[in-house]
Design an enzyme around this catalytic site. Sequence first.
Site, mmCIF file in Angstrom:
data_model
loop_
_atom_site.group_PDB
_atom_site.id
_atom_site.type_symbol
_atom_site.label_atom_id
_atom_site.label_comp_id
_atom_site.label_asym_id
_atom_site.label_seq_id
_atom_site.Cartn_x
_atom_site.Cartn_y
_atom_site.Cartn_z
ATOM 1 N N SER A 1 -24.187 41.907 61.365
ATOM 2 C CA SER A 1 -24.345 40.885 60.343
ATOM 3 C C SER A 1 -23.013 40.641 59.622
ATOM 4 O O SER A 1 -22.010 40.345 60.265
ATOM 5 C CB SER A 1 -25.468 41.287 59.377
ATOM 6 N N ASP B 1 -32.658 35.554 66.635
ATOM 7 C CA ASP B 1 -32.048 35.745 65.319
ATOM 8 C C ASP B 1 -31.967 34.395 64.615
ATOM 9 O O ASP B 1 -31.113 33.570 64.926
ATOM 10 C CB ASP B 1 -30.650 36.354 65.474
ATOM 11 N N HIS C 1 -32.616 39.735 63.723
ATOM 12 C CA HIS C 1 -31.350 40.221 63.152
ATOM 13 C C HIS C 1 -31.327 41.750 63.228
ATOM 14 O O HIS C 1 -31.505 42.435 62.227
ATOM 15 C CB HIS C 1 -31.270 39.734 61.703
#
Length: 793
Positions: A363, A483, A514
Amino acid sequence: MKYNQYAYVETDFQQQVKELIDINFLPKNYQVWDFSSLLAKLVKNAIAEAKTDAAKNAKLAEFAVSDHQTLADFLKEKPTEIGTKQFYNVALQLLGYHVHYDYDFADPTGFMQRNALPFLQDISDNQKLISAFYRLLNTRAKNGQILLDVMAGKGYFTQFWGQNKFKFFNGKSIPVFDTNKVIREVVYVETDLDTDHDGKSDLIQVTVFRPEETNKGLKVPALYTASPYFGGIIANEKRNHNVDENLSDSTEWNDPQYVHSPIVKAEKPDGSSRPATEEAVHKSSYPLNEYMLARGFASVFAGAIGTRGSDGVRITGAPEETESAAAVIEWLHGDRVAYTDRTRTVQTTADWCNGNIGMTGRSYLGTLQIAIATTGVKGLKTVVSEAAISSWYDYYREHGLVIAPEACQGEDLDLLAETCQSNLWDAGSYLKIKPEYDKMQKQLREKEDRNTGQYSDFWEARNYRHHADGIKCSWISVHGLNDWNVKPKNVYKIWQLVKKMPMKHHLFLHQGPHYNMNNLVSIDFTDLMNLWFVHELLGIENNAYNQWPTVMIQDNLQADKWHEEPDWSNDLGQEKIYYPTDEGELFQDGNGKAQKSFTDVGGIEFKKAGISESDWQYKFICGDEKWAKPSLRFETDEFTHPTTIVGRPEVKVRVSASLPKGEISVALVELGERQRLTATPKFLMHGGQELGYRFGTDTLQEFVPDKKTKAKLITKAHMNLQNFKDMKKPEAIDADKFYDLDFLLQPTYYTIPSGSKLALIIYSTDQGMTKRPLEDETYTIDLANTEIKFYEK
């Protein structure tokens, strides 16, 4: 389920013997041992939890070679060979499988074959026995780790603690470092920035975890995780921006400009160095780093400007953020100064580091890897970037619209900066920083321009792809095909650039949202990264560059199936164009002529219903009458054979709107009631993977078939009608006049099974991502000039 294995390096017998002797598993004089004695010795060595020979002998009775004989009784017969079934009945028990529950005595190799576990057919002499054990030590156990790692978790390698050197097995580093004595220290790296405008260069707090052996002269590589979350976060969900508002006229856009913060040149290293004087209180927060720390790789964390322990203010995605995070690598490489504390009086160097740095993280942590890699900073040898943003516009905007990451409606750059401005937690820092923080927040709110959602110089400064020619390090990208936080086009677009570069590059695409993938059953990702880091950061030739395909893609129908591809692009498939019909069908020879309309009611009904955004989306794609009404749907016939959509679909829509503004959304959906994979991996063995010896754990998990559902979103996208000519420049439009839109959907790799249908849905308000207008707007679609193009494999 298949325990696929890509990290095993084919090794000749002489090298097998050398490695087995080096870890004290095979006796040096093995050639004088008879078969029975050698078999007993090797089995007992694998029982790492038993610490004496007597304890190991007692354990032999707990294993069985067949449904009528224990291993202890078998060895009493002094066998001169062992049958394949007998050997692998014992092997499976060593690997953590349970007879009668996981497999049957009568067919151990059948079980192994179904689960992609390797085995040898013939174990009739000492050499074959040794090779069988070498392969067994490199075989994935029930917990997903290779047997050697299972043994490590039981203390096998504590016998090598204090030897002050790396050891390798099958090309990978093994945990021979004393994890009870890990050095945990904090230093302060000086940047060339002054983001808090105090006239001094900002210091960045850096937390280092390194093997104690580095105090005895051993130089090790560093795995650096640039994590703005490392010092903690300031929760601010209640202050998210309002999205329940009407769209604005995008011609109000004024192209906000990016302005760099002041530069204040840092001191140069003066050649002196004193040990760090501050102990780390935060813990390492990334299992892959912990795993590699036990294997001799230092683990380094820093949050960069504005985070707890550091100077400065957060400027999400800006070059200052990149520069401050890259300064840590410069220090690790010996090119930048750091101090033992914030008084800036005593310098300290990373003299324990061999100058080779890799980066890890998911991320935001993966995003900063891309950002730093584009600088070409010396010392950065490789990145393993997971679920990373490659352009912040593609995270918070799309085609001229404000678009939220999944489950983050109303979030934006300013709020993420607030979340990560953790140095406000310290009262003294708060007094100093708060006024400058408030000024920066005001700038971010103004320049991010939630009013129009348009691209600008402000966003251009946050597009790392436009600096990709600076990348010099090897590259691994990891991303979830589902995602909807960091949407897949972020990795797709950077991949299209990286794949053309000379450095080695790989791409992994899994079925998750994610998520990390280092602990999945279906692939030995951690072992692959061990192999990779050993090659890139220690310079050991271990075949890492040839060990697995360039692109690995997890199947959406069978989680334990991975597609091996040379690339991820439209070129993998054949172009297909589907056209809508007046009757709501979608065919390659569709001939719609009508003009079909729907009236969008924004978020009014959604707010009344009080359902979640994810609930709305499922009802919407399933065709629930209430939620599907403000849309047009076109469906294919059932597919007669599995068909895979690859790359980025492209949609063309001719549309008019009843207001001089508007937003159009398009979704591709698989329809058909069937079992689909879980949205997130299921925990299969909580805490079942030991990262070292009494050094933390990870949890085995995998996507598994879930309850039946009626539909699955494949991909979607959104566009501002006022960008019909140019995605970077809005124009005024007239109400009730037709305009041609042409835009790309998020990239995918999705197999539609036989029996399912494909649906094209055209709508406006996406409750989970777009703004939710308070006024009705009618959209009319000219079917004769509407089509969806994608690539089928």
